[in-house]
Design a protein around this motif. Structure first.
Motif, PDB file in Angstrom:
ATOM      1  N   ASN A  64       0.790  -1.229   0.000  1.00 14.58           N
ATOM      2  CA  ASN A  64       0.000   0.000   0.000  1.00 14.58           C
ATOM      3  C   ASN A  64       0.827   1.287   0.000  1.00 14.58           C
ATOM      4  O   ASN A  64       0.268   2.382  -0.013  1.00 14.58           O
ATOM      5  CB  ASN A  64      -0.958   0.016   1.204  1.00 14.58           C
ATOM      6  N   GLY A  65       2.154   1.153   0.026  1.00 10.58           N
ATOM      7  CA  GLY A  65       3.013   2.330  -0.007  1.00 10.58           C
ATOM      8  C   GLY A  65       3.104   3.091   1.296  1.00 10.58           C
ATOM      9  O   GLY A  65       3.717   4.165   1.361  1.00 10.58           O
ATOM     10  N   VAL A  66       2.533   2.548   2.361  1.00 15.44           N
ATOM     11  CA  VAL A  66       2.534   3.232   3.658  1.00 15.44           C
ATOM     12  C   VAL A  66       3.895   3.098   4.323  1.00 15.44           C
ATOM     13  O   VAL A  66       4.473   2.006   4.372  1.00 15.44           O
ATOM     14  CB  VAL A  66       1.437   2.646   4.579  1.00 15.44           C
ATOM     15  N   ILE A  67       4.415   4.210   4.825  1.00 15.16           N
ATOM     16  CA  ILE A  67       5.671   4.182   5.578  1.00 15.16           C
ATOM     17  C   ILE A  67       5.407   3.583   6.954  1.00 15.16           C
ATOM     18  O   ILE A  67       4.560   4.074   7.708  1.00 15.16           O
ATOM     19  CB  ILE A  67       6.258   5.600   5.718  1.00 15.16           C
ATOM     20  N   LYS A  68       6.125   2.518   7.278  1.00 12.92           N
ATOM     21  CA  LYS A  68       5.935   1.854   8.569  1.00 12.92           C
ATOM     22  C   LYS A  68       6.835   2.442   9.640  1.00 12.92           C
ATOM     23  O   LYS A  68       6.378   2.750  10.740  1.00 12.92           O
ATOM     24  CB  LYS A  68       6.206   0.345   8.430  1.00 12.92           C
ATOM     25  N   VAL A  69       8.130   2.567   9.317  1.00 11.87           N
ATOM     26  CA  VAL A  69       9.078   3.159  10.279  1.00 11.87           C
ATOM     27  C   VAL A  69      10.141   3.922   9.516  1.00 11.87           C
ATOM     28  O   VAL A  69      10.411   3.648   8.351  1.00 11.87           O
ATOM     29  CB  VAL A  69       9.762   2.087  11.175  1.00 11.87           C
ATOM     30  N   ILE A  70      10.743   4.892  10.202  1.00 11.76           N
ATOM     31  CA  ILE A  70      11.917   5.604   9.691  1.00 11.76           C
ATOM     32  C   ILE A  70      12.991   5.494  10.767  1.00 11.76           C
ATOM     33  O   ILE A  70      12.805   5.966  11.893  1.00 11.76           O
ATOM     34  CB  ILE A  70      11.600   7.085   9.384  1.00 11.76           C
ATOM     35  N   LEU A  71      14.101   4.857  10.431  1.00 10.53           N
ATOM     36  CA  LEU A  71      15.130   4.525  11.417  1.00 10.53           C
ATOM     37  C   LEU A  71      16.400   5.331  11.183  1.00 10.53           C
ATOM     38  O   LEU A  71      16.654   5.829  10.085  1.00 10.53           O
ATOM     39  CB  LEU A  71      15.468   3.038  11.345  1.00 10.53           C
ATOM     40  N   ASP A  72      17.212   5.428  12.249  1.00  8.21           N
ATOM     41  CA  ASP A  72      18.497   6.125  12.145  1.00  8.21           C
ATOM     42  C   ASP A  72      19.469   5.378  11.240  1.00  8.21           C
ATOM     43  O   ASP A  72      20.260   5.988  10.517  1.00  8.21           O
ATOM     44  CB  ASP A  72      19.135   6.278  13.534  1.00  8.21           C
ATOM     45  N   ASP A  73      19.434   4.043  11.309  1.00  8.39           N
ATOM     46  CA  ASP A  73      20.385   3.208  10.577  1.00  8.39           C
ATOM     47  C   ASP A  73      19.663   2.066   9.890  1.00  8.39           C
ATOM     48  O   ASP A  73      18.523   1.722  10.239  1.00  8.39           O
ATOM     49  CB  ASP A  73      21.450   2.635  11.526  1.00  8.39           C
ATOM     50  N   ASN A  74      20.364   1.451   8.966  1.00 12.54           N
ATOM     51  CA  ASN A  74      19.830   0.275   8.304  1.00 12.54           C
ATOM     52  C   ASN A  74      19.712  -0.878   9.298  1.00 12.54           C
ATOM     53  O   ASN A  74      20.458  -0.945  10.286  1.00 12.54           O
ATOM     54  CB  ASN A  74      20.766  -0.121   7.158  1.00 12.54           C
ATOM     55  N   LEU A  75      18.794  -1.803   9.049  1.00  7.45           N
ATOM     56  CA  LEU A  75      18.673  -2.977   9.903  1.00  7.45           C
ATOM     57  C   LEU A  75      19.939  -3.815   9.802  1.00  7.45           C
ATOM     58  O   LEU A  75      20.411  -4.106   8.710  1.00  7.45           O
ATOM     59  CB  LEU A  75      17.464  -3.810   9.482  1.00  7.45           C
ATOM     60  N   SER A  76      20.463  -4.212  10.941  1.00  9.13           N
ATOM     61  CA  SER A  76      21.711  -4.967  10.967  1.00  9.13           C
ATOM     62  C   SER A  76      21.446  -6.417  11.293  1.00  9.13           C
ATOM     63  O   SER A  76      20.843  -6.734  12.322  1.00  9.13           O
ATOM     64  CB  SER A  76      22.662  -4.367  12.015  1.00  9.13           C
ATOM     65  N   GLU A  77      21.888  -7.313  10.408  1.00  6.82           N
ATOM     66  CA  GLU A  77      21.754  -8.741  10.678  1.00  6.82           C
ATOM     67  C   GLU A  77      22.540  -9.134  11.918  1.00  6.82           C
ATOM     68  O   GLU A  77      22.169 -10.047  12.646  1.00  6.82           O
ATOM     69  CB  GLU A  77      22.241  -9.536   9.467  1.00  6.82           C
ATOM     70  N   TRP A  78      23.627  -8.402  12.184  1.00  6.45           N
ATOM     71  CA  TRP A  78      24.454  -8.688  13.368  1.00  6.45           C
ATOM     72  C   TRP A  78      23.660  -8.464  14.650  1.00  6.45           C
ATOM     73  O   TRP A  78      23.900  -9.105  15.662  1.00  6.45           O
ATOM     74  CB  TRP A  78      25.684  -7.775  13.343  1.00  6.45           C
ATOM     75  N   ASN A  79      22.689  -7.543  14.608  1.00  5.47           N
ATOM     76  CA  ASN A  79      21.910  -7.209  15.793  1.00  5.47           C
ATOM     77  C   ASN A  79      20.503  -7.779  15.735  1.00  5.47           C
ATOM     78  O   ASN A  79      19.579  -7.204  16.302  1.00  5.47           O
ATOM     79  CB  ASN A  79      21.828  -5.682  15.967  1.00  5.47           C
ATOM     80  N   SER A  80      20.302  -8.905  15.032  1.00  2.00           N
ATOM     81  CA  SER A  80      18.962  -9.454  14.899  1.00  2.00           C
ATOM     82  C   SER A  80      18.955 -10.954  15.146  1.00  2.00           C
ATOM     83  O   SER A  80      19.937 -11.647  14.878  1.00  2.00           O
ATOM     84  CB  SER A  80      18.406  -9.164  13.503  1.00  2.00           C
ATOM     85  N   VAL A  81      17.837 -11.455  15.688  1.00  2.00           N
ATOM     86  CA  VAL A  81      17.592 -12.891  15.798  1.00  2.00           C
ATOM     87  C   VAL A  81      16.114 -13.135  15.546  1.00  2.00           C
ATOM     88  O   VAL A  81      15.256 -12.383  16.023  1.00  2.00           O
ATOM     89  CB  VAL A  81      17.983 -13.474  17.175  1.00  2.00           C
ATOM     90  N   LEU A  82      15.816 -14.170  14.776  1.00  3.23           N
ATOM     91  CA  LEU A  82      14.448 -14.568  14.479  1.00  3.23           C
ATOM     92  C   LEU A  82      13.595 -13.364  14.086  1.00  3.23           C
ATOM     93  O   LEU A  82      12.444 -13.247  14.450  1.00  3.23           O
ATOM     94  CB  LEU A  82      13.836 -15.301  15.679  1.00  3.23           C
ATOM     95  N   TRP A  83      14.197 -12.438  13.352  1.00  2.49           N
ATOM     96  CA  TRP A  83      13.556 -11.243  12.821  1.00  2.49           C
ATOM     97  C   TRP A  83      13.025 -10.287  13.880  1.00  2.49           C
ATOM     98  O   TRP A  83      12.095  -9.532  13.652  1.00  2.49           O
ATOM     99  CB  TRP A  83      12.509 -11.590  11.771  1.00  2.49           C
TER     100      TRP A  83
END
Length: 340
Positions: free
Chosen positions: A242-261
């Protein structure tokens, strides 16, 4: 006499098996496995020893310390445990490999099996390859692009061909609900757009300042996210449906800082935990959130098809957030410290 022979053979066989174990396997069994044997590996949580400057294991429920600090970093079973830099005998014996979890009875047979490190190849999107010639893709009869049955680009309209560099302006093709779309830009332009097969630019996805990245791991009928960097150097995440902006973040999502999404993300320098499946905040950003890294532990094998099974994997896992004090929170912000 026969019984004596049987006993002798069994004794020799057992002795041979013991003799075949490496020093690391023997030490891991003695110093680690023997201390955690009666616990599920899912119930083990790392604790930090400031004195030793290393990590050991405690029981999640009782907070009882189970092992001395052997590890250079916090380590969790999911469901097995990689053993990078496990130190014995004041560092004289450094063990590596894989220790199986409690579902495999803490098997040590793969300890000291060291896997080679592979340096990932990094490619630069949008760079010009002057040796290429994409003119063979041009088809005058179409207004957009065509793909084969596997989604490979076959033909492009002349308006998506840059004659100055002999390269196509279509940078990538992807599908959503069995419909194909493409990311386009000219080499000299800094903005990108998304078009349909007819060559029409999609509303809300025109003239984006950064290259739009598809989060393919969570592409489902209900969540298909595209992100790009805007003029303010912030990262915009849009719902493609739908083109809706969900979030605007300071940085790109980092795989290093993620688990199970789940991922550590920041807004205006305030950290929170973002659920990438829904793009909703599990823990909203706040100044007091002291988050460094995410970990998880489970006794079941994580499915390879994570986009279909991530919710199942979450249900069977404990997820932890490491803070700067080297203790852990869970997603309910309960802190885990060993009993003194």
């Amino acid at each position: 006499m026969f019984k004596k022979v049987v006993v002798l053979i069994l004794s020799l066989s057992f002795g041979t098996l013991m003799a075949q174990k490496t020093p690391c396997q023997i030490n891991v069994e003695k110093e680690l496995v023997s201390k955690i044997k009666k616990y599920s590996s899912k119930e083990l949580i790392s604790y930090y020893s400031p004195k030793a400057e290393k990590w050991g294991y405690m029981d999640r429920e009782s907070k009882k310390v189970l092992t001395p600090p052997y590890f250079a970093y916090p380590e969790f079973f999911n469901p097995d445990l990689a053993l990078p830099h496990m130190y014995f005998n004041k560092g004289e014996l450094i063990c590596e490999g894989v220790l199986k979890g409690s579902n495999k009875d803490y098997d040590v047979s793969e300890v000291v099996v060291i896997q080679p490190f592979i340096v990932p190849q990094v490619t630069r999107r949008g760079s010009v390859d002057y040796t290429r010639d994409d003119s063979k893709l041009v088809k005058k009869e179409i207004t957009g692009f065509e793909v084969d049955e596997n989604g490979k680009l076959l033909y492009i309209s002349p308006k998506f061909f840059d004659e100055s560099t002999n390269t196509k302006m279509i940078k990538d093709v992807f599908s959503y609900k069995e419909v194909y779309y493409a990311i386009v830009n000219k080499e000299e332009e800094e903005y990108y757009s998304i078009i349909n097969k007819k060559g029409e630019v999609l509303k809300d996805f025109e003239n984006m300042d950064g290259y739009p990245i598809i989060i393919e791991s969570v592409n489902t009928a209900h969540s298909f996210w595209i992100w790009y960097k805007n003029k303010e150097e912030k990262y915009v995440f849009k719902d493609f449906s739908n083109g809706v902006i969900k979030v605007i973040l300071d940085d790109n999502l980092s795989e290093w800082n993620s688990v199970l999404w789940y991922v550590i993300a920041a807004v205006n320098d305030q950290k929170g935990i973002l659920d990438v499946m829904s793009m909703e905040w599990k823990i909203p950003p706040a100044k007091e959130n002291d988050f460094k890294k995410l970990y998880y532990t489970t006794v079941k094998n994580k499915s390879e098809s994570i986009n279909r099974s991530v919710e199942y994997n979450r249900e069977d896992s404990y997820i932890y957030i490491l803070n700067s004090k080297n203790t852990f929170y869970d997603l309910d912000m309960k802190e885990y410290k060993p009993k003194k």
